[in-house]
Scaffold this active site. Structure first.
Site, mmCIF file in Angstrom:
data_model
loop_
_atom_site.group_PDB
_atom_site.id
_atom_site.type_symbol
_atom_site.label_atom_id
_atom_site.label_comp_id
_atom_site.label_asym_id
_atom_site.label_seq_id
_atom_site.Cartn_x
_atom_site.Cartn_y
_atom_site.Cartn_z
ATOM 1 N N GLY A 9 0.828 -1.199 0.000
ATOM 2 C CA GLY A 9 0.000 0.000 0.000
ATOM 3 C C GLY A 9 0.865 1.253 0.000
ATOM 4 N N VAL A 11 2.528 2.851 2.299
ATOM 5 C CA VAL A 11 3.824 2.790 2.994
ATOM 6 C C VAL A 11 4.688 1.648 2.429
ATOM 7 C CG1 VAL A 11 4.867 2.179 5.232
ATOM 8 C CG2 VAL A 11 3.064 3.908 5.125
ATOM 9 N N ASN A 102 1.695 2.998 12.505
ATOM 10 C CA ASN A 102 1.547 4.012 13.541
ATOM 11 C C ASN A 102 0.960 3.349 14.789
ATOM 12 O OD1 ASN A 102 2.367 6.579 12.477
ATOM 13 N ND2 ASN A 102 0.582 6.575 11.131
ATOM 14 N N LYS A 185 5.853 9.667 17.851
ATOM 15 C CA LYS A 185 5.108 9.639 16.572
ATOM 16 C C LYS A 185 3.627 9.350 16.835
ATOM 17 C CE LYS A 185 4.104 9.400 12.165
ATOM 18 N NZ LYS A 185 4.107 8.358 11.174
ATOM 19 N N GLU A 268 -8.134 3.638 11.645
ATOM 20 C CA GLU A 268 -7.458 2.930 12.753
ATOM 21 C C GLU A 268 -7.802 3.581 14.102
ATOM 22 O OE1 GLU A 268 -3.606 3.599 10.707
ATOM 23 O OE2 GLU A 268 -3.212 1.480 11.071
HETATM 24 N N1 LIG Z 1 0.034 6.513 4.397
HETATM 25 C C1 LIG Z 1 0.762 7.272 5.175
HETATM 26 O O1 LIG Z 1 0.990 8.417 4.823
HETATM 27 C C2 LIG Z 1 1.321 6.737 6.461
HETATM 28 C C3 LIG Z 1 0.825 5.584 7.062
HETATM 29 N N2 LIG Z 1 1.405 5.125 8.226
HETATM 30 C C4 LIG Z 1 0.925 3.904 8.885
HETATM 31 O O2 LIG Z 1 1.383 2.787 8.130
HETATM 32 C C5 LIG Z 1 0.455 1.702 8.222
HETATM 33 C C6 LIG Z 1 0.060 1.284 6.814
HETATM 34 O O3 LIG Z 1 -0.649 2.359 6.226
HETATM 35 P P1 LIG Z 1 -0.841 2.552 4.655
HETATM 36 O O4 LIG Z 1 0.302 2.016 3.907
HETATM 37 O O5 LIG Z 1 -1.232 3.964 4.465
HETATM 38 O O6 LIG Z 1 -2.109 1.608 4.382
HETATM 39 P P2 LIG Z 1 -2.689 1.155 2.976
HETATM 40 O O7 LIG Z 1 -4.122 0.831 3.214
HETATM 41 O O8 LIG Z 1 -2.325 2.092 1.886
HETATM 42 O O9 LIG Z 1 -1.880 -0.181 2.694
HETATM 43 C C7 LIG Z 1 -2.020 -1.320 3.467
HETATM 44 C C8 LIG Z 1 -1.989 -2.503 2.526
HETATM 45 O O10 LIG Z 1 -2.020 -3.688 3.325
HETATM 46 C C9 LIG Z 1 -2.644 -4.657 2.547
HETATM 47 N N3 LIG Z 1 -3.090 -5.798 3.345
HETATM 48 C C10 LIG Z 1 -4.064 -5.868 4.287
HETATM 49 N N4 LIG Z 1 -4.159 -7.115 4.774
HETATM 50 C C11 LIG Z 1 -3.224 -7.848 4.130
HETATM 51 C C12 LIG Z 1 -2.831 -9.208 4.199
HETATM 52 N N5 LIG Z 1 -3.422 -10.071 5.034
HETATM 53 N N6 LIG Z 1 -1.850 -9.634 3.385
HETATM 54 C C13 LIG Z 1 -1.241 -8.782 2.522
HETATM 55 N N7 LIG Z 1 -1.561 -7.468 2.406
HETATM 56 C C14 LIG Z 1 -2.541 -7.020 3.211
HETATM 57 C C15 LIG Z 1 -3.803 -3.936 1.888
HETATM 58 O O11 LIG Z 1 -4.080 -4.662 0.734
HETATM 59 P P3 LIG Z 1 -5.462 -4.715 -0.038
HETATM 60 O O12 LIG Z 1 -5.205 -3.842 -1.229
HETATM 61 O O13 LIG Z 1 -5.581 -6.163 -0.396
HETATM 62 O O14 LIG Z 1 -6.532 -4.200 0.890
HETATM 63 C C16 LIG Z 1 -3.206 -2.559 1.604
HETATM 64 O O15 LIG Z 1 -2.784 -2.432 0.276
HETATM 65 C C17 LIG Z 1 -0.699 2.223 9.082
HETATM 66 O O16 LIG Z 1 -0.533 1.832 10.416
HETATM 67 C C18 LIG Z 1 -0.586 3.743 8.955
HETATM 68 O O17 LIG Z 1 -1.127 4.421 10.072
HETATM 69 C C19 LIG Z 1 2.498 5.723 8.772
HETATM 70 C C20 LIG Z 1 3.027 6.841 8.201
HETATM 71 C C21 LIG Z 1 2.453 7.456 7.035
HETATM 72 C C1 LIG Z 2 1.336 12.512 9.266
HETATM 73 C C2 LIG Z 2 1.951 11.375 8.497
HETATM 74 C C3 LIG Z 2 1.714 11.595 7.008
HETATM 75 C C4 LIG Z 2 3.452 11.430 8.742
HETATM 76 O O1 LIG Z 2 4.125 10.320 8.348
HETATM 77 C C5 LIG Z 2 1.379 10.069 8.984
HETATM 78 O O2 LIG Z 2 1.994 9.323 9.693
HETATM 79 C C6 LIG Z 2 0.002 9.655 8.622
HETATM 80 O O3 LIG Z 2 -0.764 10.464 8.106
HETATM 81 O O4 LIG Z 2 -0.338 8.475 8.886
#
Ligand SMILES: NC(=O)C1=CN([C@@H]2O[C@H](COP(=O)(O)OP(=O)(O)OC[C@H]3O[C@@H](n4cnc5c(N)ncnc54)[C@H](OP(=O)(O)O)[C@@H]3O)[C@@H](O)[C@H]2O)C=CC1
Ligand SMILES: CC(C)(CO)C(=O)C(=O)O
Length: 308
Positions: A9, A11, A102, A185, A268
């Site tokens: 996804g 991240v 997070n 964070k 979340e």
């Molecule tokens: N986005 C941001 O800017 C930031 C996010 N974070 C934190 O990082 C974490 C991830 O967030 P983010 O990347 O935005 O989330 P996303 O929803 O963009 O990505 C998460 C991915 O995980 C996949 N997934 C879920 N379950 C499974 C599984 N069982 N097996 C394989 N893949 C799976 C989903 O796939 P599917 O497509 O199949 O649903 C999805 O693509 C969170 O805790 C968030 O708070 C931290 C800093 C910044």
């Molecule tokens: C604020 C930010 C973009 C910083 O990494 C973040 O962690 C989030 O939105 O989940």
């Protein structure tokens, strides 16, 4: 080092993609639909730090593969429990697990599931999201991973991860105080996601609205009081410092939680605000954390109703 990135996804797709660009041996554990998307279009990153279109290796749960050296977790907290089951076949005796989620309570869950010795602390700073074509969009330039042993030691595996991340095109550093940095964070993001979701706005208009800054400060103070209760090394003066830093960020910056709400995706809230309320001392009032949690709970209920 063989790396399994769990989730492709916003991240996982971003940081995993940058490691693939560097030439590292990365496989993405994904679900069926995402696997098809990645096979058809590749992993696409559209970023202020440079675009990329990459051919990537994927696995879906149950497909055989030898245990990995490093597993990086980048799923949302509400998918974590199911994901841990999918992961088990790929965790061997010498596997290290680095979560980038997070929040804080997933650390205990991971330690209970796989044994404390396998789990590192970790966090990331990046403002990114997946668009409706499955491309990763990154909006502001910051892209950093911070990681470390939860006891602060600088071990061989920490130095190996340093070598892995070195030259991958994003910032990375190990921390000997990773638990404290995770808390910091967590405080920052609980306040930012709380305010942006409550106000349905990026941070600029909130900070300049009547009472906006005052409410932001009050929410931060409530969150810091819970954090200090759990982790006395968190100074009670932290709220003012975080608010000051918020003012230097781009006014258009949004939390990923608000971006998820805009897309009608789950949030979340239990992992962030619900967990804070559970960890708080019994006599704490915490009206603003409760307001945020109530707002997000209503949103979640509406989402569940509309999907029935
Ligand atoms: N986005 C941001 O800017 C930031 C996010 N974070 C934190 O990082 C974490 C991830 O967030 P983010 O990347 O935005 O989330 P996303 O929803 O963009 O990505 C998460 C991915 O995980 C996949 N997934 C879920 N379950 C499974 C599984 N069982 N097996 C394989 N893949 C799976 C989903 O796939 P599917 O497509 O199949 O649903 C999805 O693509 C969170 O805790 C968030 O708070 C931290 C800093 C910044
Ligand atoms: C604020 C930010 C973009 C910083 O990494 C973040 O962690 C989030 O939105 O989940």
């Amino acid at each position: 080092m063989r790396v399994l990135m769990v989730g492709a996804g916003a991240v996982g797709g971003y940081f995993g993609g940058r490691l693939v660009e560097k030439g590292e041996d990365v496989t993405f554990l994904v679900r069926k639909k995402r696997q098809e998307q990645l096979e058809q279009n590749g992993l696409v990153i559209k970023s202020v730090n440079g675009n990329a279109e990459l051919k990537v290796k994927t696995l879906t749960a149950g497909q055989p593969a030898p245990a990995f050296d490093l597993i990086i977790l980048s799923v949302k907290a509400y998918h974590l429990t199911k994901t841990l089951n999918d992961l088990k076949p790929y965790v061997g005796e010498n596997t290290t697990i680095l979560p980038l989620l997070n929040g804080i309570i997933h650390i205990q869950q991971l330690q209970n599931e796989f044994g404390a010795e396998k789990i590192l602390g970790g966090l990331c700073f990046i403002e990114s999201t997946l668009n409706d074509k499955g491309e990763i969009e990154q909006y502001s330039p910051q892209h950093e991973i911070v990681y470390g042993e939860l006891n602060g030691d600088v071990t061989k595996r920490i130095l190996d991860i340093q070598a892995l991340f070195d030259g991958a095109g994003f910032d990375a550093r190990y921390s000997q105080k990773i638990r404290i940095e995770m808390w910091q964070k967590y405080i920052f993001i609980s306040a930012m996601s709380g305010m942006t979701c409550l106000m349905n706005s990026s941070i600029g208009p909130i900070l300049s609205a009547p009472y906006g800054k005052e409410m932001y400060q009050q929410l931060l103070e409530e969150i810091v009081s819970v954090a200090h209760h759990q982790e006395p090394e968190i100074p009670t003066t932290l709220a003012g410092k975080i608010l000051h830093n918020m003012e230097s960020l781009s006014p258009s910056m949004k939390s990923s939680m608000l971006r998820d709400m805009e897309k009608g995706k789950p949030v979340e809230s239990d992992h962030f605000h619900g967990a804070l309320l559970k960890m708080a001392p019994g006599d704490a009032r915490l009206p603003l954390i409760k307001a945020v949690y109530s707002r997000l709970s209503i949103y979640q209920q509406e989402l569940e109703k509309s999907s029935q």
